[in-house]
Design an enzyme around this catalytic site. Structure first.
Site, PDB file in Angstrom:
ATOM      1  N   ASP A  49      -9.771   2.489   2.058  1.00 46.14           N
ATOM      2  CA  ASP A  49      -9.758   1.937   3.421  1.00 46.14           C
ATOM      3  C   ASP A  49     -10.247   2.955   4.454  1.00 46.14           C
ATOM      4  OD1 ASP A  49      -8.646  -0.576   2.797  1.00 46.14           O
ATOM      5  OD2 ASP A  49      -6.604   0.197   2.912  1.00 46.14           O
ATOM      6  N   LYS A  58       0.797  -1.238   0.000  1.00 48.17           N
ATOM      7  CA  LYS A  58       0.000   0.000   0.000  1.00 48.17           C
ATOM      8  C   LYS A  58       0.826   1.284   0.000  1.00 48.17           C
ATOM      9  CE  LYS A  58      -3.935  -2.183   2.269  1.00 48.17           C
ATOM     10  NZ  LYS A  58      -4.980  -2.049   3.293  1.00 48.17           N
TER      11      LYS A  58
END
Ligand code: ATR
Length: 304
Positions: free
Chosen positions: A131, A75
């Site tokens: 997220d 990420k």
């Protein structure tokens, strides 16, 4: 189109990259969604080492993939690999969703899913973070908690804990009490919150009074032998109205079981997984995600 229908030469693809990735429930969730939407797309999973993340993304660009999800350990690395970063990726400092885009005749960049048989040669990658918003949506849907005015004990200051802290602060949380095994990580996080979201009061360590929520963002609870992420000698879970565990496997971690015994409302991280995926699918397809089908597929895949 059903996800069990045969893959054809016209079928298009999305994927998740991770290492490890075998445990991922994202293919089950997304393929159920694609079937519910009647799209001739499939969602795959690939184990990609971080050193080959760039090559793997370039391969998908060349093969006209529609989009990617990235999980541990990709990420942060992906921030430097995208042609463009959406506001969400810049704001929360991580990329968990990639969208491949091309230009239409008027020069407008559109998701590849909007193009038919003819896809232009020049394709760009755009990085998003879905997220951070998924945390807020799950807290609201699963625990009835809105971030504004919230008093939170946050356990863990790794990648997931940092994003949770920043997103809660940006949404108006009143107090964040930060706890982490490695205390040296807390100072920089407190400074970042103070600089960017000064309305939120940040404290290091456990509070003595009541809070609305205690949130586990550590990895403690994944293994049966793990100790609790919270120090019960310093913090009585009765001080919290609700407890949330980002872990969703097992469905009830020892932390959530203890919180429930102490009278907290509880929820696990399945909602986060669901809502980050739902938003990613909306970014690729431009259509509302079939939440119920995705939720059912996740529960079936993870809990059987
Ligand atoms: P993620 O991206 O899932 O947040 P991470 O960045 O590696 O993963 O963060 C893991 C979190 O779990 C950290 O808060 C970590 O604490 P440290 O910063 O001290 O490493 C916490 N954690 C992992 N194992 C732990 C353990 N055995 N005891 C206490 N905390 C632990």
């Amino acid at each position: 189109m059903n996800s069990t229908d045969a893959i054809a030469a016209t079928t298009r693809f999305c994927a998740v990259f991770g290492q490890p990735v075998r445990h991922s429930a994202s293919p089950a969730m997304h393929n159920a969604a694609l079937a519910a939407l009647g799209l001739d797309w499939r969602y795959l999973a690939f184990e990609v080492p971080p050193a080959q993340l760039r090559e793997a993304i370039e391969g998908c660009r060349a093969m006209r993939f529609l989009g990617l999800n990235l999980t541990v350990p990709h990420k942060l690395l992906a921030l430097d690999l995208m042609d463009e970063l959406d506001f969400t990726a810049r704001e929360w400092g991580a990329v968990n969703t990639v969208r491949f885009e091309a230009q239409n005749e008027s020069g407008e960049w559109l998701p590849l899913g909007r193009f038919g048989a003819v896809i232009p040669d020049r394709i760009r990658t755009v990085g998003f973070n879905t997220d951070a918003d998924a945390i807020l949506r799950s807290l609201e849907d699963d625990l009835g908690l809105r971030a504004s005015g919230l008093r939170v004990v946050l356990l863990g200051a790794g990648g997931a804990g940092r994003v949770a802290a920043l997103r809660l602060a940006s949404a108006g949380a009143a107090e964040l009490h930060l706890v982490n095994r490695t205390e040296s990580k807390l100072g920089p996080l407190r400074e970042e919150i103070a600089r960017r979201f000064p309305a939120t009061q940040v404290f290091l360590g456990y509070p003595s009074g009541k809070v609305d929520l205690v949130l586990n963002a550590t990895s403690l609870g994944l293994k049966a032998s793990d100790s609790l992420p919270v120090d019960l000698a310093r913090f009585d879970l009765q001080q919290a109205g609700a407890a949330y565990d980002m872990i969703y496997r097992p469905a009830e971690t020892p932390f959530l079981a203890e919180a429930r015994r102490r009278g907290c409302r509880t929820a696990n991280g399945l909602g986060m997984l669901l809502y980050q995926g739902a938003r990613a699918l909306e970014l690729w397809s431009g259509r509302p995600a079939p939440i119920e089908a995705m939720h059912m597929a996740l529960k079936q895949q993870i809990y059987g």
